[in-house]
Design a protein around this motif. Structure first.
Motif, PDB file in Angstrom:
ATOM      1  N   ALA A  48       0.844  -1.207   0.000  1.00  0.00           N
ATOM      2  CA  ALA A  48       0.000   0.000   0.000  1.00  0.00           C
ATOM      3  C   ALA A  48       0.878   1.255   0.000  1.00  0.00           C
ATOM      4  CB  ALA A  48      -0.936   0.001   1.207  1.00  0.00           C
ATOM      5  N   THR A 146      -4.262   8.034  -1.564  1.00  0.00           N
ATOM      6  CA  THR A 146      -4.894   7.729  -0.276  1.00  0.00           C
ATOM      7  C   THR A 146      -5.983   6.669  -0.397  1.00  0.00           C
ATOM      8  OG1 THR A 146      -6.506   9.513  -0.546  1.00  0.00           O
ATOM      9  CG2 THR A 146      -4.474  10.046   0.651  1.00  0.00           C
ATOM     10  N   LYS A 148      -7.963   3.053  -0.847  1.00  0.00           N
ATOM     11  CA  LYS A 148      -7.801   1.773  -0.147  1.00  0.00           C
ATOM     12  C   LYS A 148      -7.051   0.790  -1.051  1.00  0.00           C
ATOM     13  CE  LYS A 148     -10.324  -2.084   1.816  1.00  0.00           C
ATOM     14  NZ  LYS A 148     -11.603  -2.745   1.946  1.00  0.00           N
ATOM     15  N   THR A 150      -5.706  -3.150  -1.332  1.00  0.00           N
ATOM     16  CA  THR A 150      -5.685  -4.529  -0.848  1.00  0.00           C
ATOM     17  C   THR A 150      -4.697  -5.289  -1.725  1.00  0.00           C
ATOM     18  OG1 THR A 150      -7.557  -5.105  -2.260  1.00  0.00           O
ATOM     19  CG2 THR A 150      -8.054  -4.490   0.015  1.00  0.00           C
ATOM     20  N   THR A 163      -8.775   0.958  -4.646  1.00  0.00           N
ATOM     21  CA  THR A 163     -10.192   1.286  -4.761  1.00  0.00           C
ATOM     22  C   THR A 163     -10.390   2.744  -4.377  1.00  0.00           C
ATOM     23  OG1 THR A 163     -10.764  -0.985  -4.182  1.00  0.00           O
ATOM     24  CG2 THR A 163     -12.528   0.657  -4.034  1.00  0.00           C
TER      25      THR A 163
END
Length: 197
Positions: A48, A146, A148, A150, A163
Protein backbone atom coordinates in the motif's frame (compact mmCIF):
# COMPACT_ATOMS: atom_id res chain seq x y z
CA UNK A 1 -32.72 -37.42 71.95
CA UNK A 2 -30.13 -39.46 70.25
CA UNK A 3 -31.56 -38.38 66.96
CA UNK A 4 -31.52 -34.73 67.96
CA UNK A 5 -27.90 -34.93 69.05
CA UNK A 6 -26.95 -36.80 65.88
CA UNK A 7 -28.75 -34.26 63.69
CA UNK A 8 -27.07 -31.33 65.47
CA UNK A 9 -23.68 -32.97 65.04
CA UNK A 10 -24.37 -33.61 61.38
CA UNK A 11 -25.47 -30.00 60.75
CA UNK A 12 -22.35 -28.66 62.53
CA UNK A 13 -20.09 -30.86 60.46
CA UNK A 14 -21.85 -29.77 57.28
CA UNK A 15 -21.59 -26.07 58.12
CA UNK A 16 -17.93 -26.39 59.11
CA UNK A 17 -17.11 -28.23 55.92
CA UNK A 18 -18.83 -25.60 53.75
CA UNK A 19 -17.08 -22.66 55.35
CA UNK A 20 -14.27 -21.05 53.36
CA UNK A 21 -11.75 -19.78 55.85
CA UNK A 22 -9.31 -18.56 53.18
CA UNK A 23 -9.13 -14.88 52.48
CA UNK A 24 -10.35 -14.11 48.98
CA UNK A 25 -7.58 -13.64 46.43
CA UNK A 26 -7.70 -10.92 43.83
CA UNK A 27 -7.81 -12.48 40.42
CA UNK A 28 -6.27 -10.48 37.63
CA UNK A 29 -6.68 -11.15 33.97
CA UNK A 30 -3.57 -12.53 32.34
CA UNK A 31 -1.49 -9.86 30.63
CA UNK A 32 -2.25 -9.78 26.94
CA UNK A 33 0.60 -9.10 24.61
CA UNK A 34 0.06 -7.86 21.12
CA UNK A 35 1.31 -10.45 18.72
CA UNK A 36 3.78 -9.15 16.19
CA UNK A 37 2.22 -8.46 12.81
CA UNK A 38 2.62 -11.42 10.50
CA UNK A 39 4.92 -10.97 7.52
CA UNK A 40 1.94 -10.91 5.15
CA UNK A 41 0.47 -7.96 7.04
CA UNK A 42 3.81 -6.12 6.92
CA UNK A 43 4.03 -6.84 3.19
CA UNK A 44 0.46 -5.62 2.65
CA UNK A 45 1.33 -2.36 4.38
CA UNK A 46 4.54 -2.02 2.33
CA UNK A 47 2.57 -2.67 -0.89
CA UNK A 48 0.00 0.00 0.00
CA UNK A 49 2.87 2.38 0.80
CA UNK A 50 4.47 1.64 -2.59
CA UNK A 51 1.22 2.32 -4.49
CA UNK A 52 0.45 5.46 -2.49
CA UNK A 53 4.07 6.61 -2.73
CA UNK A 54 4.10 6.22 -6.49
CA UNK A 55 0.95 8.32 -6.89
CA UNK A 56 2.20 10.95 -4.47
CA UNK A 57 5.36 11.18 -6.60
CA UNK A 58 3.33 11.21 -9.81
CA UNK A 59 1.02 13.95 -8.55
CA UNK A 60 4.05 16.12 -7.83
CA UNK A 61 5.78 15.31 -11.15
CA UNK A 62 3.08 14.66 -13.77
CA UNK A 63 3.25 18.16 -15.25
CA UNK A 64 7.02 17.93 -15.64
CA UNK A 65 6.75 14.43 -17.15
CA UNK A 66 4.12 15.69 -19.59
CA UNK A 67 6.66 18.13 -21.02
CA UNK A 68 8.89 15.28 -22.19
CA UNK A 69 7.61 14.91 -25.74
CA UNK A 70 8.33 11.30 -26.69
CA UNK A 71 5.65 11.14 -29.40
CA UNK A 72 6.76 12.62 -32.72
CA UNK A 73 3.99 14.09 -34.87
CA UNK A 74 6.16 15.33 -37.78
CA UNK A 75 5.38 12.58 -40.29
CA UNK A 76 2.27 11.08 -41.87
CA UNK A 77 1.70 9.05 -38.70
CA UNK A 78 2.79 9.44 -35.11
CA UNK A 79 6.05 7.77 -34.12
CA UNK A 80 7.82 7.08 -30.86
CA UNK A 81 10.87 9.28 -30.29
CA UNK A 82 13.11 6.66 -28.67
CA UNK A 83 15.62 9.20 -27.32
CA UNK A 84 12.94 11.26 -25.56
CA UNK A 85 11.17 8.10 -24.44
CA UNK A 86 14.40 6.97 -22.73
CA UNK A 87 14.54 10.35 -20.93
CA UNK A 88 10.91 9.85 -19.84
CA UNK A 89 11.56 6.33 -18.53
CA UNK A 90 14.64 7.50 -16.64
CA UNK A 91 12.54 10.11 -14.85
CA UNK A 92 9.99 7.45 -13.91
CA UNK A 93 12.82 5.19 -12.68
CA UNK A 94 14.02 8.00 -10.39
CA UNK A 95 10.70 7.86 -8.52
CA UNK A 96 12.07 4.88 -6.61
CA UNK A 97 8.69 3.12 -6.78
CA UNK A 98 9.07 1.13 -10.02
CA UNK A 99 11.03 -1.97 -10.96
CA UNK A 100 12.98 -2.67 -14.11
CA UNK A 101 10.07 -4.94 -15.07
CA UNK A 102 7.74 -1.93 -14.88
CA UNK A 103 9.97 0.05 -17.26
CA UNK A 104 10.17 -2.93 -19.64
CA UNK A 105 6.37 -3.25 -19.60
CA UNK A 106 5.98 0.47 -20.35
CA UNK A 107 8.41 0.07 -23.25
CA UNK A 108 6.39 -2.87 -24.60
CA UNK A 109 3.17 -0.86 -24.21
CA UNK A 110 4.44 2.18 -26.13
CA UNK A 111 6.09 0.06 -28.84
CA UNK A 112 2.76 -1.70 -29.36
CA UNK A 113 1.05 1.71 -29.53
CA UNK A 114 3.61 2.96 -32.08
CA UNK A 115 2.76 0.02 -34.36
CA UNK A 116 -0.95 0.86 -34.14
CA UNK A 117 -0.26 4.57 -34.83
CA UNK A 118 1.02 3.56 -38.26
CA UNK A 119 -2.55 2.55 -39.15
CA UNK A 120 -4.27 5.58 -37.62
CA UNK A 121 -4.93 8.92 -39.25
CA UNK A 122 -2.96 11.70 -37.63
CA UNK A 123 -6.13 13.57 -36.67
CA UNK A 124 -7.59 10.58 -34.79
CA UNK A 125 -7.20 10.21 -31.06
CA UNK A 126 -4.04 8.09 -30.87
CA UNK A 127 -4.23 4.68 -29.28
CA UNK A 128 -2.75 4.69 -25.80
CA UNK A 129 -2.73 8.47 -25.56
CA UNK A 130 -6.44 9.09 -25.01
CA UNK A 131 -6.10 9.01 -21.20
CA UNK A 132 -3.46 9.49 -18.55
CA UNK A 133 -1.41 6.29 -18.63
CA UNK A 134 -0.78 6.08 -14.89
CA UNK A 135 -4.19 7.25 -13.74
CA UNK A 136 -5.90 5.12 -16.39
CA UNK A 137 -8.46 7.88 -16.76
CA UNK A 138 -9.09 11.04 -18.72
CA UNK A 139 -10.04 12.90 -15.60
CA UNK A 140 -8.61 12.81 -12.13
CA UNK A 141 -10.96 10.50 -10.20
CA UNK A 142 -9.81 10.94 -6.59
CA UNK A 143 -6.62 11.11 -4.60
CA UNK A 144 -4.92 7.94 -5.78
CA UNK A 145 -2.32 8.33 -3.04
CA UNK A 146 -4.89 7.73 -0.28
CA UNK A 147 -7.28 5.16 -1.78
CA UNK A 148 -7.80 1.77 -0.15
CA UNK A 149 -5.21 -0.80 -1.25
CA UNK A 150 -5.69 -4.53 -0.85
CA UNK A 151 -3.19 -7.11 -2.00
CA UNK A 152 -2.94 -10.77 -2.92
CA UNK A 153 0.64 -11.81 -2.21
CA UNK A 154 2.36 -14.84 -3.68
CA UNK A 155 6.04 -15.08 -2.74
CA UNK A 156 7.88 -12.07 -4.15
CA UNK A 157 4.96 -11.07 -6.36
CA UNK A 158 1.66 -9.41 -5.58
CA UNK A 159 -1.48 -8.14 -7.22
CA UNK A 160 -2.60 -4.90 -5.58
CA UNK A 161 -6.04 -3.39 -6.00
CA UNK A 162 -6.58 0.32 -5.45
CA UNK A 163 -10.19 1.29 -4.76
CA UNK A 164 -11.30 4.90 -5.05
CA UNK A 165 -14.68 6.40 -4.21
CA UNK A 166 -17.49 5.33 -1.94
CA UNK A 167 -20.08 2.58 -1.88
CA UNK A 168 -22.25 4.28 -4.52
CA UNK A 169 -19.51 4.79 -7.12
CA UNK A 170 -16.12 3.11 -7.13
CA UNK A 171 -13.16 3.05 -9.47
CA UNK A 172 -10.90 0.04 -9.17
CA UNK A 173 -7.34 -0.16 -10.47
CA UNK A 174 -4.90 -3.08 -10.33
CA UNK A 175 -1.12 -3.27 -10.28
CA UNK A 176 1.43 -6.06 -10.31
CA UNK A 177 4.22 -5.56 -7.81
CA UNK A 178 7.41 -7.44 -7.12
CA UNK A 179 9.67 -7.52 -4.13
CA UNK A 180 13.28 -6.67 -4.94
CA UNK A 181 15.95 -6.46 -2.25
CA UNK A 182 13.24 -6.39 0.41
CA UNK A 183 11.31 -3.51 -1.20
CA UNK A 184 7.97 -3.73 -3.01
CA UNK A 185 8.03 -2.00 -6.41
CA UNK A 186 5.43 -1.59 -9.15
CA UNK A 187 5.97 -4.09 -11.98
CA UNK A 188 2.98 -3.50 -14.25
CA UNK A 189 -0.12 -1.35 -14.51
CA UNK A 190 -3.41 -3.22 -14.74
CA UNK A 191 -4.60 -0.62 -17.23
CA UNK A 192 -3.81 -1.77 -20.77
CA UNK A 193 -5.95 0.95 -22.41
CA UNK A 194 -7.04 -1.62 -25.00
CA UNK A 195 -3.50 -2.32 -26.18
CA UNK A 196 -2.19 -5.90 -26.29
CA UNK A 197 1.47 -6.08 -25.34
Amino acid sequence: MKHLLGATLLISLFLTACQNNETPKTVTAPETKKAPAPAANADSIAIADAVHGFFTWYDANSERLGKIQFVNDKGKHLTLDEKQFAVYLEEVRKSGFVSETFLNNETKFYHACAKIWQTEAKGDVPTGLDADRFLCAQDFVAPYNTGKVTSDISGDGALATLTLGGADAQSIFTFDLKKENGKWLLAKLGCDMGVKY
